[in-house]
Design a protein around this motif. Structure first.
Motif, PDB file in Angstrom:
ATOM      1  N   SER A 120       3.311 -11.053   3.367  1.00 14.59           N
ATOM      2  CA  SER A 120       4.352 -11.254   2.525  1.00 14.59           C
ATOM      3  C   SER A 120       4.530 -10.374   1.316  1.00 14.59           C
ATOM      4  CB  SER A 120       4.027 -12.965   1.877  1.00 14.59           C
ATOM      5  OG  SER A 120       5.080 -13.179   1.126  1.00 14.59           O
ATOM      6  N   TYR A 121       3.394 -10.210   0.531  1.00 13.68           N
ATOM      7  CA  TYR A 121       3.411  -9.329  -0.879  1.00 13.68           C
ATOM      8  C   TYR A 121       2.299  -8.703  -0.989  1.00 13.68           C
ATOM      9  CZ  TYR A 121       0.521 -12.878  -2.544  1.00 13.68           C
ATOM     10  OH  TYR A 121      -0.562 -13.759  -2.763  1.00 13.68           O
ATOM     11  N   GLY A 122       1.160  -8.894  -0.347  1.00 10.01           N
ATOM     12  CA  GLY A 122       0.025  -8.122  -0.779  1.00 10.01           C
ATOM     13  C   GLY A 122      -0.204  -6.644  -0.247  1.00 10.01           C
ATOM     14  N   TRP A 123       0.706  -6.140   0.418  1.00  8.85           N
ATOM     15  CA  TRP A 123       0.782  -4.822   0.791  1.00  8.85           C
ATOM     16  C   TRP A 123       1.306  -4.019  -0.405  1.00  8.85           C
ATOM     17  CZ3 TRP A 123       5.342  -2.397   0.930  1.00  8.85           C
ATOM     18  CH2 TRP A 123       6.654  -3.312   0.970  1.00  8.85           C
ATOM     19  N   ARG A 124       2.102  -4.807  -1.307  1.00  8.27           N
ATOM     20  CA  ARG A 124       2.953  -4.016  -2.344  1.00  8.27           C
ATOM     21  C   ARG A 124       1.946  -3.590  -3.358  1.00  8.27           C
ATOM     22  NH1 ARG A 124       8.443  -4.400  -2.068  1.00  8.27           N
ATOM     23  NH2 ARG A 124       9.181  -6.153  -0.432  1.00  8.27           N
ATOM     24  N   ILE A 125       0.866  -4.422  -3.590  1.00  3.54           N
ATOM     25  CA  ILE A 125      -0.131  -4.062  -4.741  1.00  3.54           C
ATOM     26  C   ILE A 125      -0.841  -2.673  -4.729  1.00  3.54           C
ATOM     27  CG2 ILE A 125      -2.388  -4.843  -5.777  1.00  3.54           C
ATOM     28  CD1 ILE A 125      -1.667  -7.706  -4.712  1.00  3.54           C
ATOM     29  N   PRO A 126      -1.599  -2.143  -3.550  1.00  3.42           N
ATOM     30  CA  PRO A 126      -1.870  -0.960  -3.484  1.00  3.42           C
ATOM     31  C   PRO A 126      -0.995   0.218  -3.983  1.00  3.42           C
ATOM     32  CG  PRO A 126      -2.628  -2.116  -1.694  1.00  3.42           C
ATOM     33  CD  PRO A 126      -1.576  -2.907  -2.108  1.00  3.42           C
ATOM     34  N   PHE A 127       0.282   0.295  -3.634  1.00  2.60           N
ATOM     35  CA  PHE A 127       1.180   0.982  -3.895  1.00  2.60           C
ATOM     36  C   PHE A 127       1.512   1.190  -5.617  1.00  2.60           C
ATOM     37  CE2 PHE A 127       2.573   0.510   0.734  1.00  2.60           C
ATOM     38  CZ  PHE A 127       2.646   1.701   0.963  1.00  2.60           C
ATOM     39  N   ALA A 128       1.604  -0.240  -5.850  1.00  5.46           N
ATOM     40  CA  ALA A 128       1.869  -0.148  -7.619  1.00  5.46           C
ATOM     41  C   ALA A 128       0.417   0.458  -8.225  1.00  5.46           C
ATOM     42  CB  ALA A 128       1.905  -1.534  -7.999  1.00  5.46           C
ATOM     43  N   LEU A 129      -0.804   0.260  -7.445  1.00  8.94           N
ATOM     44  CA  LEU A 129      -1.939   0.743  -8.283  1.00  8.94           C
ATOM     45  C   LEU A 129      -1.655   2.465  -8.062  1.00  8.94           C
ATOM     46  CD1 LEU A 129      -4.833   0.249  -9.495  1.00  8.94           C
ATOM     47  CD2 LEU A 129      -5.407  -0.036  -6.887  1.00  8.94           C
ATOM     48  N   GLY A 130      -1.391   2.789  -7.077  1.00 12.44           N
ATOM     49  CA  GLY A 130      -1.166   4.243  -6.981  1.00 12.44           C
ATOM     50  C   GLY A 130      -0.381   4.897  -7.809  1.00 12.44           C
ATOM     51  N   ALA A 131       0.531   4.227  -8.168  1.00 16.04           N
ATOM     52  CA  ALA A 131       1.482   4.656  -9.321  1.00 16.04           C
ATOM     53  C   ALA A 131       0.894   4.738 -10.713  1.00 16.04           C
ATOM     54  CB  ALA A 131       2.675   4.020  -9.359  1.00 16.04           C
ATOM     55  N   VAL A 132       0.041   3.608 -11.065  1.00 12.63           N
ATOM     56  CA  VAL A 132      -0.718   3.893 -12.300  1.00 12.63           C
ATOM     57  C   VAL A 132      -1.836   4.835 -12.300  1.00 12.63           C
ATOM     58  CG1 VAL A 132      -2.304   2.133 -13.597  1.00 12.63           C
ATOM     59  CG2 VAL A 132      -0.309   1.119 -12.621  1.00 12.63           C
ATOM     60  N   ILE A 133      -2.516   4.999 -11.275  1.00 14.51           N
ATOM     61  CA  ILE A 133      -3.681   6.272 -11.279  1.00 14.51           C
ATOM     62  C   ILE A 133      -2.987   7.583 -11.385  1.00 14.51           C
ATOM     63  CG2 ILE A 133      -5.426   4.501 -10.329  1.00 14.51           C
ATOM     64  CD1 ILE A 133      -4.962   5.980  -7.662  1.00 14.51           C
ATOM     65  N   ALA A 134      -1.895   7.560 -10.938  1.00 16.18           N
ATOM     66  CA  ALA A 134      -0.890   9.046 -10.891  1.00 16.18           C
ATOM     67  C   ALA A 134      -1.098   9.239 -12.506  1.00 16.18           C
ATOM     68  CB  ALA A 134       0.349   8.965 -10.400  1.00 16.18           C
ATOM     69  N   VAL A 135      -0.959   8.430 -13.376  1.00 21.30           N
ATOM     70  CA  VAL A 135      -0.615   8.806 -14.744  1.00 21.30           C
ATOM     71  C   VAL A 135      -2.136   9.213 -15.260  1.00 21.30           C
ATOM     72  CG1 VAL A 135      -0.036   7.745 -17.220  1.00 21.30           C
ATOM     73  CG2 VAL A 135       1.208   7.009 -15.060  1.00 21.30           C
TER      74      VAL A 135
END
Length: 448
Positions: A187-202
């Motif tokens: 439902s929604y859990g698969w989105r969390i790792p993608f969001a985390l990836g955007a953060v660690i890119a910074v």
């Protein structure tokens, strides 16, 4: 040539700067593969009742991310050769973070219809552009930063960092799957790792921004800064067509093997056996941990004995061992774990030294572009299609051919390794390619 006296001042910082971006690249790029089993149905609904139909579509988009990599390898490679490795690496990590954020917030097919898979494809293309320029820019950066007797070790950290990224990605996905459960993950859990990836890119951008540029330390034999002679877009291929073809062949088997054992295998094992996705990911996590320890040891060995015998060991072991290893999956979790560990140990023989070998093949003035296009082309053809080919063969009931396909790619690498020129001391000739006036880096031993 590369000034080791200058680049070795802070080798640890240089190693971290080159490696951290590669960690982000592979965390962001490969969580797509690990999470495809959860989100495939939301973007590619199936009316056939088979889980392989939406999964095959999702992996088709995964492969689409590889199609633009040769273009990126060439264009970003020329950018790195003209304006510096650090500038190219900083740009690539920003692109990857932006693409991951886009995937994290993309609506589903049920919400916006055909727009959902279109946005997904756009994001994957952006990730492909990022990854296409990342590997060779970072590879040149690391090897140029390394002390002359540690280029094999520094080279190995390209895939050490990527394997750590894969382990973290697997760990995050496995943890979320265990905590949230299958329904919430879909439902929604698969989105969390993608969001985390955007953060660690910074974070990766900040580390790379503080690193030391290696192109600035490269000069021609006349003492003239090489950046004053800006390379053309196709100059490397025009001057070194043989090396370009050889680079494609060298990467073929390594690319097929690495994307089998580090990317596709968790999904393949869960589809082909009764094991759930979580158990397959745990096996892959353990295998990647072993691989991460083995890779630097292979790099150190290459610094002592040369890389040609290690390349032979990779190609032969993978060609002979892949089919039996895939058959081990029938033994349950123990068989899947054994196949994963052994397959990754074989793979480490090739991935640990690939950067050092490729860097040796092209002069510094257009090194990143020279490596970038053939490397990315080979990865796109032979690596990026592994998951699609494996899933398609399984769907057609011809899964036994999959192992033979990977074995055939390793034979290509073996033949290419044999074709590399020799001299009395090192396996790859240290003479400058015809028409090149820039000094080459210190030797990477291809054969003692």
């Amino acid at each position: 040539m590369v000034s080791s006296a200058t680049t070795a001042k802070r080798p640890a910082r240089q190693l971290l700067a080159g490696a951290v971006g590669h960690f982000v690249e592979f965390f962001d790029f490969l969580i797509y593969s690990y999470l495809a089993i959860y989100f495939a149905g939301q973007f590619f609904p199936s009316s056939s009742g088979s889980q392989l139909v939406p999964l095959l579509s999702a992996f088709g988009v995964f492969a689409a991310g590889f199609l633009v990599r040769p273009i990126a390898g060439l264009v970003i490679g020329v950018f790195a050769d003209r304006y510096g490795r650090r500038a190219a690496m900083t740009m690539s990590v920003w692109m990857m973070g932006a693409a991951s954020l886009l995937i994290a917030i993309t609506p589903t097919y049920a919400q916006i219809g055909i727009g959902a898979p279109i946005v997904l494809v756009v994001a994957r293309i952006l990730q492909g552009l990022s990854t296409g320029g990342e590997y060779t820019a970072a590879a040149a950066f690391l090897v140029e930063s390394a002390p002359a007797n540690r280029r094999g070790l520094f080279s190995s950290f390209m895939f050490v960092s990527s394997s750590i990224g894969k382990m973290v990605a697997l760990g995050v996905v496995a943890l979320l799957a265990g905590v949230l459960g299958d329904e919430a993950m879909r439902s929604y859990g698969w989105r969390i790792p993608f969001a985390l990836g955007a953060v660690i890119a910074v974070v990766a951008w900040w580390i790379r921004h503080r690193s030391q540029e290696t192109l600035e330390q490269a000069e021609t034999s006349s003492g003239k800064d090489t950046r004053a002679e800006k390379p053309g877009l196709f100059e490397a291929m025009r001057r070194h067509p043989v090396q370009t073809v050889q680079a494609v062949g060298l990467v073929a088997g390594i690319g097929g093997s690495v994307y089998l054992w580090t990317t596709y295998f968790p999904t393949y094992a869960s589809v082909m056996t009764d094991l759930g996705a979580s158990a397959s990911m745990v096996a892959s996590l353990i295998g990647l941990a072993v691989y991460t320890v083995a890779a630097p040891l292979v790099g150190l060995l290459a610094d002592r004995v040369g890389t040609r015998p290690i390349m032979y060991a990779f190609a032969i072991s993978t060609a002979v061992g892949t089919v039996p290893l895939l058959h081990l999956m029938s033994a349950g979790f123990v068989g899947v774990l054994a196949a994963q560990i052994i397959g990754l140990l074989f793979t480490s023989l090739g991935t640990s030294i690939m950067a050092a070998v490729l860097v040796q093949m092209f002069p510094q003035r257009f090194r990143v572009a020279g490596m970038g296009f053939p490397y990315s082309l080979s990865i796109a053809i032979f690596g990026g299609t592994v998951s699609t080919i494996g899933t398609a063969l399984a769907s057609a009931g011809a899964e036994n051919w999959f192992g033979w396909y990977i074995a055939a790619l390793s034979v290509i690498t073996l033949i290419t390794t044999i074709s590399l020129p020799r001299n009395r001391r090192h396996g790859v000739s240290e003479e400058r390619p015809a028409g090149d006036h820039a000094a080459r880096p210190g030797p990477v031993h291809i054969e003692p």
